[in-house]
Enzyme design. Sequence first.
Site, PDB file in Angstrom:
ATOM      1  N   ARG A 116       2.905  -6.564  -0.973  1.00 31.36           N
ATOM      2  CA  ARG A 116       1.468  -6.703  -0.707  1.00 31.36           C
ATOM      3  C   ARG A 116       0.728  -5.791  -1.665  1.00 31.36           C
ATOM      4  NH1 ARG A 116       0.174  -4.314   4.448  1.00 31.36           N
ATOM      5  NH2 ARG A 116      -0.725  -2.695   3.165  1.00 31.36           N
ATOM      6  N   GLU A 152      -2.697   0.217  -4.470  1.00 30.09           N
ATOM      7  CA  GLU A 152      -1.253   0.360  -4.689  1.00 30.09           C
ATOM      8  C   GLU A 152      -0.600  -0.987  -4.422  1.00 30.09           C
ATOM      9  OE1 GLU A 152       1.165   2.279  -1.786  1.00 30.09           O
ATOM     10  OE2 GLU A 152       0.015   1.524  -0.102  1.00 30.09           O
ATOM     11  N   ASN A 179       2.761  -2.479  -2.370  1.00 27.94           N
ATOM     12  CA  ASN A 179       3.814  -2.119  -1.419  1.00 27.94           C
ATOM     13  C   ASN A 179       4.987  -3.060  -1.612  1.00 27.94           C
ATOM     14  OD1 ASN A 179       2.170  -0.207   0.459  1.00 27.94           O
ATOM     15  ND2 ASN A 179       0.890  -2.017   0.193  1.00 27.94           N
ATOM     16  N   SER A 188       3.309  -4.637   5.831  1.00 27.91           N
ATOM     17  CA  SER A 188       3.144  -5.166   7.192  1.00 27.91           C
ATOM     18  C   SER A 188       1.873  -6.000   7.357  1.00 27.91           C
ATOM     19  CB  SER A 188       3.152  -4.017   8.187  1.00 27.91           C
ATOM     20  OG  SER A 188       2.165  -3.087   7.848  1.00 27.91           O
ATOM     21  N   LYS A 216       4.382   5.307  -6.527  1.00 30.57           N
ATOM     22  CA  LYS A 216       3.082   5.594  -7.132  1.00 30.57           C
ATOM     23  C   LYS A 216       3.241   6.116  -8.559  1.00 30.57           C
ATOM     24  CE  LYS A 216       0.778   5.740  -2.747  1.00 30.57           C
ATOM     25  NZ  LYS A 216       1.813   5.240  -1.817  1.00 30.57           N
ATOM     26  N   LYS A 269      -2.194  11.933  -5.206  1.00 28.87           N
ATOM     27  CA  LYS A 269      -1.225  11.195  -4.383  1.00 28.87           C
ATOM     28  C   LYS A 269       0.211  11.664  -4.589  1.00 28.87           C
ATOM     29  CE  LYS A 269      -3.670   6.796  -4.073  1.00 28.87           C
ATOM     30  NZ  LYS A 269      -3.455   5.338  -4.067  1.00 28.87           N
ATOM     31  N   GLU A 281       4.561   6.873   1.465  1.00 28.66           N
ATOM     32  CA  GLU A 281       3.984   5.633   1.965  1.00 28.66           C
ATOM     33  C   GLU A 281       3.629   5.814   3.432  1.00 28.66           C
ATOM     34  OE1 GLU A 281       3.649   2.988  -0.010  1.00 28.66           O
ATOM     35  OE2 GLU A 281       4.730   3.880  -1.677  1.00 28.66           O
ATOM     36  N   GLY A 282       2.790   4.930   3.925  1.00 26.96           N
ATOM     37  CA  GLY A 282       2.550   4.909   5.365  1.00 26.96           C
ATOM     38  C   GLY A 282       1.230   5.529   5.787  1.00 26.96           C
ATOM     39  N   ARG A 295      -8.263  -5.068   5.961  1.00 28.74           N
ATOM     40  CA  ARG A 295      -8.297  -3.939   6.912  1.00 28.74           C
ATOM     41  C   ARG A 295      -9.571  -3.156   6.668  1.00 28.74           C
ATOM     42  NH1 ARG A 295      -3.044  -0.907   5.306  1.00 28.74           N
ATOM     43  NH2 ARG A 295      -3.841  -1.673   3.328  1.00 28.74           N
TER      44      ARG A 295
HETATM   45  P1  ADP Z   1      -0.020   4.674   1.397  1.00 26.83           P
HETATM   46  O1  ADP Z   1       1.221   4.325   0.678  1.00 26.83           O
HETATM   47  O2  ADP Z   1       0.089   5.883   2.228  1.00 26.83           O
HETATM   48  O3  ADP Z   1      -0.594   3.483   2.106  1.00 26.83           O
HETATM   49  P2  ADP Z   1      -2.256   4.375  -0.418  1.00 26.83           P
HETATM   50  O4  ADP Z   1      -2.203   4.573  -1.872  1.00 26.83           O
HETATM   51  O5  ADP Z   1      -2.356   2.967   0.037  1.00 26.83           O
HETATM   52  O6  ADP Z   1      -1.017   5.100   0.236  1.00 26.83           O
HETATM   53  O7  ADP Z   1      -3.472   5.212   0.158  1.00 26.83           O
HETATM   54  C1  ADP Z   1      -3.753   5.264   1.543  1.00 26.83           C
HETATM   55  C2  ADP Z   1      -5.219   5.002   1.789  1.00 26.83           C
HETATM   56  O8  ADP Z   1      -6.018   5.960   1.075  1.00 26.83           O
HETATM   57  C3  ADP Z   1      -5.705   3.652   1.315  1.00 26.83           C
HETATM   58  O9  ADP Z   1      -5.493   2.677   2.310  1.00 26.83           O
HETATM   59  C4  ADP Z   1      -7.166   3.910   1.027  1.00 26.83           C
HETATM   60  O10 ADP Z   1      -7.918   3.853   2.228  1.00 26.83           O
HETATM   61  C5  ADP Z   1      -7.178   5.352   0.536  1.00 26.83           C
HETATM   62  N1  ADP Z   1      -7.102   5.398  -0.935  1.00 26.83           N
HETATM   63  C6  ADP Z   1      -5.983   5.391  -1.683  1.00 26.83           C
HETATM   64  N2  ADP Z   1      -6.257   5.423  -2.994  1.00 26.83           N
HETATM   65  C7  ADP Z   1      -7.596   5.437  -3.097  1.00 26.83           C
HETATM   66  C8  ADP Z   1      -8.513   5.481  -4.200  1.00 26.83           C
HETATM   67  N3  ADP Z   1      -8.077   5.510  -5.456  1.00 26.83           N
HETATM   68  N4  ADP Z   1      -9.834   5.490  -3.910  1.00 26.83           N
HETATM   69  C9  ADP Z   1     -10.282   5.483  -2.642  1.00 26.83           C
HETATM   70  N5  ADP Z   1      -9.473   5.443  -1.570  1.00 26.83           N
HETATM   71  C10 ADP Z   1      -8.143   5.432  -1.783  1.00 26.83           C
HETATM   72 MG    MG Z   2      -1.417   1.809   1.312  1.00 26.35          MG
END
Ligand code: ADP
Ligand code: MG
Length: 477
Positions: A127, A146, A148, A153, A308, A367, A371-372, A453
């Site tokens: 996804r 990102e 996944n 899910s 990442k 970051k 994940e999660g 979401r």
């Molecule tokens: P995870 O693997 O924990 O899901 P993500 O990279 O998806 O990590 O980041 C988690 C959440 O943080 C995202 O769902 C989003 O709400 C926020 N986020 C992540 N990267 C960004 C970004 N570059 N700008 C704004 N919000 C972000």
């Molecule tokens: Mg995410």
Amino acid sequence: MAARGIPEDILMNTKLVNDLETVAKDAALIHGVLMRTNESPNSSEMVTYAPFTLFPSPVSKAVFLQALAVQTHFNLLVDKVSQDSVFLKEALASTIAVDDFTGRLFSIYQQIQKEGRSQSIVLGLNRSDYMLDQKEDRISSLKQIEINTIAASFGGLSSRTPDVHRHILRVAGRLEESQRVLDNNSAAGLARGIEKAWELYGSERAVVMFLVEEAQRNIFDHRYIENELWKRNIPTIRRRFENVCMTASLDQDKRLFVDGQEVAVVYFRNGYMPQNYTSERSWEARLLMERSLAVKCPDISTHLAGTKKVQQELARHGVLERFFPQQPQVVEQIRATFTGLYTLDMGPEGDQTVEMALSQPDQFVLKPQREGGGNNVYGSDICQVLERVKDSNERTAYILMDRIRPSPVHNYLLRRDSPLKLTSCVSELGVFGAYVRQGKDMVMNECVGHLLRTKSIEHTDGGVAAGVSVLDNPLLV
Ligand code: ADP
Ligand code: MG
């Protein structure tokens, strides 16, 4: 007249909204938008609705179509990265030196490289997540958060939410909007991918094993995919790492047996966080599955392709061209979704990243390789973390990313035991990809659905499971 989102007069009509709240929650239960409770995550005796928005949220049609159109390219990209050991090694070298979890995954990868793969069938269910960055000129652009590649899910539950929003809108007297809520059937598409891999494996008795967590709150999301498989006469079982530790074995042809049943496909809905591996034996189980003839979704190399750090390396100048030589349009389509991603490796380039982040922390997200949800660092916390790690190679456990700023819209977030409140929200669009490769032949490569979401702007981070985001549907505008 141009299509629009839910009008403010509906959003502000307290009497209507209060009435709709009950209608909405019952509709979610009727249509199966369900979750087990925190109190009893392993029992279905008492369940509740999965959190969701009262109304669908507006999403630009052009941007939505752009996200769907690029998905098959992302499928190919992930698959190509997973097959490029030179790239994976280089990209992850600095990270695995300091991040134990990625390091352990990588050592399984190396072991498999050394021994040789026993299975040439690859199944990818991923996804790709995006936010719509709002520029000053008010044009929003699609930017990837990102991708996944493990345990992505909500393909199941998001197949059920469209009917809930349609019903709410009909009751609200908004027939036109209700007809604009899109169909979505990711569960069937994901199941088709699994079906294809199962068929190619070629044993009617062999099962699809869902590798599941200790606490299974989100079981219904899995069940939709399981049911799609059973409809196709494909048997499924659910097992934890612990069950695999106790009962799994390989025969002389490396066929995987769990509880005496041959496993054709292992579908990981667990195994993406360090805490999922509760003991050394969980790691042994992961290695055993990787060595086996079963099709792994994902295999260890595809898991690593979703880190990442790899995402950041893919954004470097010329790297996409390495994976798509002679295909400038594909490169262009993928690159258009990238925002700024910066290395924190030791050296002048990483030093520059540190300096940039310290001088404008609000412009970035820091970051780690996790994940999660709930692991990223924002704002002044970035300075705190970087001041601590900037002079040591500990900093290479992280990457830095431009912070994406979507423009907020009003909605109501329906969540168990939380009062109804008009909330300023931002949304994240996910697009599901499914592909199957056998040796050199791509036998399936599809975009199979989407997920929206939505969360309050008060939260920077965190998914549905973390209690921050809720399920939603795009209303194309
Ligand atoms: P995870 O693997 O924990 O899901 P993500 O990279 O998806 O990590 O980041 C988690 C959440 O943080 C995202 O769902 C989003 O709400 C926020 N986020 C992540 N990267 C960004 C970004 N570059 N700008 C704004 N919000 C972000
Ligand atoms: Mg995410």
